[in-house]
Design an enzyme around this catalytic site. Structure first.
Site, PDB file in Angstrom:
ATOM      1  N   ARG A 120       0.824  -1.222   0.000  1.00 37.20           N
ATOM      2  CA  ARG A 120       0.000   0.000   0.000  1.00 37.20           C
ATOM      3  C   ARG A 120       0.855   1.267   0.000  1.00 37.20           C
ATOM      4  O   ARG A 120       0.403   2.317   0.447  1.00 37.20           O
ATOM      5  CB  ARG A 120      -0.988   0.005   1.167  1.00 37.20           C
ATOM      6  CG  ARG A 120      -2.013  -1.131   1.095  1.00 37.20           C
ATOM      7  CD  ARG A 120      -3.162  -0.895   2.059  1.00 37.20           C
ATOM      8  NE  ARG A 120      -4.165  -1.938   1.938  1.00 37.20           N
ATOM      9  CZ  ARG A 120      -4.198  -3.046   2.688  1.00 37.20           C
ATOM     10  NH1 ARG A 120      -3.277  -3.216   3.620  1.00 37.20           N
ATOM     11  NH2 ARG A 120      -5.135  -3.947   2.508  1.00 37.20           N
ATOM     12  N   LYS A 142       3.469  11.090 -11.467  1.00 36.71           N
ATOM     13  CA  LYS A 142       2.649  10.245 -12.343  1.00 36.71           C
ATOM     14  C   LYS A 142       3.367   8.922 -12.567  1.00 36.71           C
ATOM     15  O   LYS A 142       4.515   8.896 -13.021  1.00 36.71           O
ATOM     16  CB  LYS A 142       2.408  10.926 -13.688  1.00 36.71           C
ATOM     17  CG  LYS A 142       1.297  11.941 -13.698  1.00 36.71           C
ATOM     18  CD  LYS A 142       1.038  12.386 -15.132  1.00 36.71           C
ATOM     19  CE  LYS A 142      -0.110  13.351 -15.218  1.00 36.71           C
ATOM     20  NZ  LYS A 142      -0.347  13.781 -16.618  1.00 36.71           N
ATOM     21  N   GLU A 184      10.436  17.089 -25.158  1.00 44.43           N
ATOM     22  CA  GLU A 184       9.800  17.486 -23.903  1.00 44.43           C
ATOM     23  C   GLU A 184      10.377  18.805 -23.375  1.00 44.43           C
ATOM     24  O   GLU A 184       9.665  19.590 -22.756  1.00 44.43           O
ATOM     25  CB  GLU A 184       9.967  16.391 -22.848  1.00 44.43           C
ATOM     26  CG  GLU A 184       9.155  15.132 -23.116  1.00 44.43           C
ATOM     27  CD  GLU A 184       7.699  15.256 -22.688  1.00 44.43           C
ATOM     28  OE1 GLU A 184       7.257  16.369 -22.342  1.00 44.43           O
ATOM     29  OE2 GLU A 184       6.986  14.229 -22.715  1.00 44.43           O
ATOM     30  N   LYS A 225       7.909  22.638 -14.308  1.00 45.28           N
ATOM     31  CA  LYS A 225       7.001  21.544 -13.983  1.00 45.28           C
ATOM     32  C   LYS A 225       6.662  21.548 -12.494  1.00 45.28           C
ATOM     33  O   LYS A 225       5.501  21.329 -12.116  1.00 45.28           O
ATOM     34  CB  LYS A 225       7.601  20.199 -14.374  1.00 45.28           C
ATOM     35  CG  LYS A 225       6.641  19.040 -14.088  1.00 45.28           C
ATOM     36  CD  LYS A 225       6.956  17.784 -14.819  1.00 45.28           C
ATOM     37  CE  LYS A 225       5.829  16.770 -14.660  1.00 45.28           C
ATOM     38  NZ  LYS A 225       6.083  15.512 -15.372  1.00 45.28           N
ATOM     39  N   GLU A 235      -3.860  16.826 -11.597  1.00 45.35           N
ATOM     40  CA  GLU A 235      -4.323  17.194 -12.934  1.00 45.35           C
ATOM     41  C   GLU A 235      -5.818  17.454 -12.996  1.00 45.35           C
ATOM     42  O   GLU A 235      -6.541  16.901 -13.830  1.00 45.35           O
ATOM     43  CB  GLU A 235      -3.929  16.119 -13.960  1.00 45.35           C
ATOM     44  CG  GLU A 235      -3.902  16.643 -15.386  1.00 45.35           C
ATOM     45  CD  GLU A 235      -3.328  15.649 -16.379  1.00 45.35           C
ATOM     46  OE1 GLU A 235      -4.070  15.248 -17.281  1.00 45.35           O
ATOM     47  OE2 GLU A 235      -2.149  15.285 -16.252  1.00 45.35           O
ATOM     48  N   ARG A 239      -2.374  21.496 -14.576  1.00 44.55           N
ATOM     49  CA  ARG A 239      -1.381  20.481 -14.911  1.00 44.55           C
ATOM     50  C   ARG A 239      -1.623  19.875 -16.289  1.00 44.55           C
ATOM     51  O   ARG A 239      -0.691  19.372 -16.926  1.00 44.55           O
ATOM     52  CB  ARG A 239      -1.352  19.384 -13.846  1.00 44.55           C
ATOM     53  CG  ARG A 239      -0.232  18.365 -14.079  1.00 44.55           C
ATOM     54  CD  ARG A 239       0.048  17.469 -12.897  1.00 44.55           C
ATOM     55  NE  ARG A 239       1.113  16.528 -13.233  1.00 44.55           N
ATOM     56  CZ  ARG A 239       1.669  15.710 -12.362  1.00 44.55           C
ATOM     57  NH1 ARG A 239       1.293  15.709 -11.095  1.00 44.55           N
ATOM     58  NH2 ARG A 239       2.627  14.873 -12.746  1.00 44.55           N
ATOM     59  N   ASN A 243       0.380  18.379 -20.992  1.00 46.94           N
ATOM     60  CA  ASN A 243       0.046  17.407 -22.033  1.00 46.94           C
ATOM     61  C   ASN A 243       0.073  18.012 -23.430  1.00 46.94           C
ATOM     62  O   ASN A 243      -0.425  17.388 -24.378  1.00 46.94           O
ATOM     63  CB  ASN A 243      -1.335  16.804 -21.767  1.00 46.94           C
ATOM     64  CG  ASN A 243      -1.349  15.924 -20.539  1.00 46.94           C
ATOM     65  OD1 ASN A 243      -0.458  15.110 -20.337  1.00 46.94           O
ATOM     66  ND2 ASN A 243      -2.359  16.089 -19.699  1.00 46.94           N
ATOM     67  N   HIS A 246       0.443  15.781 -26.448  1.00 55.80           N
ATOM     68  CA  HIS A 246       0.346  14.384 -26.037  1.00 55.80           C
ATOM     69  C   HIS A 246      -0.907  13.672 -26.553  1.00 55.80           C
ATOM     70  O   HIS A 246      -0.907  12.443 -26.649  1.00 55.80           O
ATOM     71  CB  HIS A 246       0.412  14.286 -24.509  1.00 55.80           C
ATOM     72  CG  HIS A 246       1.789  14.449 -23.963  1.00 55.80           C
ATOM     73  ND1 HIS A 246       2.522  15.611 -24.129  1.00 55.80           N
ATOM     74  CD2 HIS A 246       2.595  13.601 -23.265  1.00 55.80           C
ATOM     75  CE1 HIS A 246       3.699  15.460 -23.541  1.00 55.80           C
ATOM     76  NE2 HIS A 246       3.765  14.259 -23.016  1.00 55.80           N
ATOM     77  N   HIS A 250       0.060  10.167 -28.065  1.00 57.05           N
ATOM     78  CA  HIS A 250      -0.371   8.880 -27.548  1.00 57.05           C
ATOM     79  C   HIS A 250      -1.094   8.056 -28.610  1.00 57.05           C
ATOM     80  O   HIS A 250      -0.956   6.828 -28.655  1.00 57.05           O
ATOM     81  CB  HIS A 250      -1.265   9.079 -26.322  1.00 57.05           C
ATOM     82  CG  HIS A 250      -0.512   9.549 -25.118  1.00 57.05           C
ATOM     83  ND1 HIS A 250      -1.143   9.999 -23.971  1.00 57.05           N
ATOM     84  CD2 HIS A 250       0.820   9.660 -24.869  1.00 57.05           C
ATOM     85  CE1 HIS A 250      -0.236  10.351 -23.077  1.00 57.05           C
ATOM     86  NE2 HIS A 250       0.959  10.161 -23.603  1.00 57.05           N
ATOM     87  N   HIS A 264       8.839   8.209 -27.496  1.00 59.06           N
ATOM     88  CA  HIS A 264       7.841   9.103 -26.895  1.00 59.06           C
ATOM     89  C   HIS A 264       8.139  10.572 -27.194  1.00 59.06           C
ATOM     90  O   HIS A 264       7.250  11.329 -27.600  1.00 59.06           O
ATOM     91  CB  HIS A 264       7.774   8.886 -25.383  1.00 59.06           C
ATOM     92  CG  HIS A 264       6.820   9.820 -24.694  1.00 59.06           C
ATOM     93  ND1 HIS A 264       5.456   9.741 -24.851  1.00 59.06           N
ATOM     94  CD2 HIS A 264       7.041  10.876 -23.873  1.00 59.06           C
ATOM     95  CE1 HIS A 264       4.871  10.703 -24.153  1.00 59.06           C
ATOM     96  NE2 HIS A 264       5.810  11.405 -23.544  1.00 59.06           N
TER      97      HIS A 264
END
Length: 364
Positions: A120, A142, A184, A225, A235, A239, A243, A246, A250, A264
């Site tokens: 956990r 993330k 990026e 960032k 997000e 935030r 993206n 993206h 993606h 990527h």
């Protein structure tokens, strides 16, 4: 020599160290986090071959259990996640221990997710070894894996306890991977800092050969960032600006099977170019803006269009359908990060699918 960027998230706050020679001092940096002199390192084959011995030396008297995974985006899978979690349990990683993600974005995302769900939640440290991971994926918490439905659709927000970004490690990075990571870096200027983008136009081609410029590019990207993450950790608002590019990226990664056909950062570069093309087509910014973005991508020898990707791609309609699986879909409506100009991005779902199709066909 390093600089520290603080990520102010209350009880989950942490520091990002950016600079040269950090690998040699990793033991001193990690020791304050440890309850016993032992860490659990998860890395991948290429990074292990190039840097594992230096990491062990830098850890000094801290014992390191090491799991080495295959390289590549396909590693962000259910199978490798299960393998990692079971290995940590076999190695008796306790809740008070620290797991080290030693690699690029794939390792950071996978290992961070494993740490989030193990017992956990156990703490983890990011030691990113690619430009892309240093400026983006290692910061912000993330974590996740890919599924057959799309990229990063299973995961958790789990902040690292420390990030060590040693820019000297990037000296061994293949040229293609460095350029992909630059996609990026450039994104930060495009989404919120026109002056940084102008700095990159001047200095971008020199980053690979100049570690001091490289360190400044990483530090500035991380600082941007960190500031955005501090405002919107999970997000819900700002935030999402991170993206930029993206949604296109993606879909293209899914279309190429998460393979080496498209890295990527290359997808992000194409996605940024297409996001600015879409913005201009919708009358949000002048055509000079996407032209400037494309000119800089060309100077950096980065992909700009679908036609730059080797091999066949699905048609525009099929790519649009792939975008429908994106995490940013809300009530069935695609959300895009668009721009009023360089350094002025915003999030919207007021996009006509026909405009998206037109941009995809333009780039094909």
């Amino acid at each position: 020599m390093s600089e520290v960027v603080h990520v102010p998230l209350g009880a989950r706050a942490y520091d990002v160290h950016v600079g040269r020679g950090l690998m040699a001092r990793v033991g001193a940096a990690i020791t304050p986090l440890l309850r016993r002199p032992r860490v659990f390192v998860v890395t991948e084959e290429r990074v292990a071959a190039a840097h594992l011995s230096a990491l062990r030396t830098g850890l000094g008297d801290i014992a390191a259990e090491v799991l080495t995974l295959p390289p590549g985006e396909a590693t962000k899978s259910w199978n490798q996640l299960a393998r990692t979690v079971e290995w940590l349990l076999d190695a008796k990683c306790e809740r008070g221990d620290v797991v080290v993600a030693f690699g690029g974005g794939v390792i950071g995302d996978l290992v961070g997710f494993a740490a989030a769900i193990l017992r956990r939640g156990v703490r983890f440290v990011q030691i990113p070894t690619t430009l892309l991971a240093q400026v983006d994926s290692s910061v912000g918490g993330k974590t996740g894996i890919n599924t057959r439905h799309g990229k990063n659709l299973v995961g958790a927000f789990h902040q690292p306890s420390l990030v060590l970004a040693d820019v000297d490690v990037l000296d061994t990075l293949p040229d293609r991977d460095f350029r992909a990571g630059y996609g990026e870096v450039m994104k930060y200027g495009l989404l919120g800092d026109a002056d940084f983008f102008a700095w990159l136009e001047k200095n971008g081609p020199r980053l690979a050969g100049d570690p001091d410029l490289r360190a400044e590019a990483v530090r500035h990207s991380v600082a941007m960032k960190a500031e955005i993450v501090a405002r919107d950790e999970t997000e819900q608002g700002d935030r999402a600006l991170l993206n930029l590019g993206h949604t296109f990226c993606h879909a293209l990664e899914a279309a190429t099977g998460y393979s080496d056909r498209l890295l990527h950062g290359e997808g992000v570069a194409i996605g940024c170019a297409l996001a600015f093309e879409l913005s201009a087509r919708m009358g949000l910014c002048p055509q000079e803006e996407p032209s400037r973005v494309r000119a800089h991508l060309a100077r950096m020898d980065l992909m700009r269009d679908l036609r730059d990707i080797p091999g066949d791609l699905p048609d525009a309609e099929a790519l649009l359908a792939l975008m429908g699986q994106d995490k940013k879909v809300v009530a069935g409506r695609l959300r895009f990060v668009l721009a009023r100009g360089i350094g002025d991005a915003f999030v919207t779902d007021a996009v006509d699918p026909e405009d998206v199709l037109a941009v995809l066909r333009f780039a094909a």
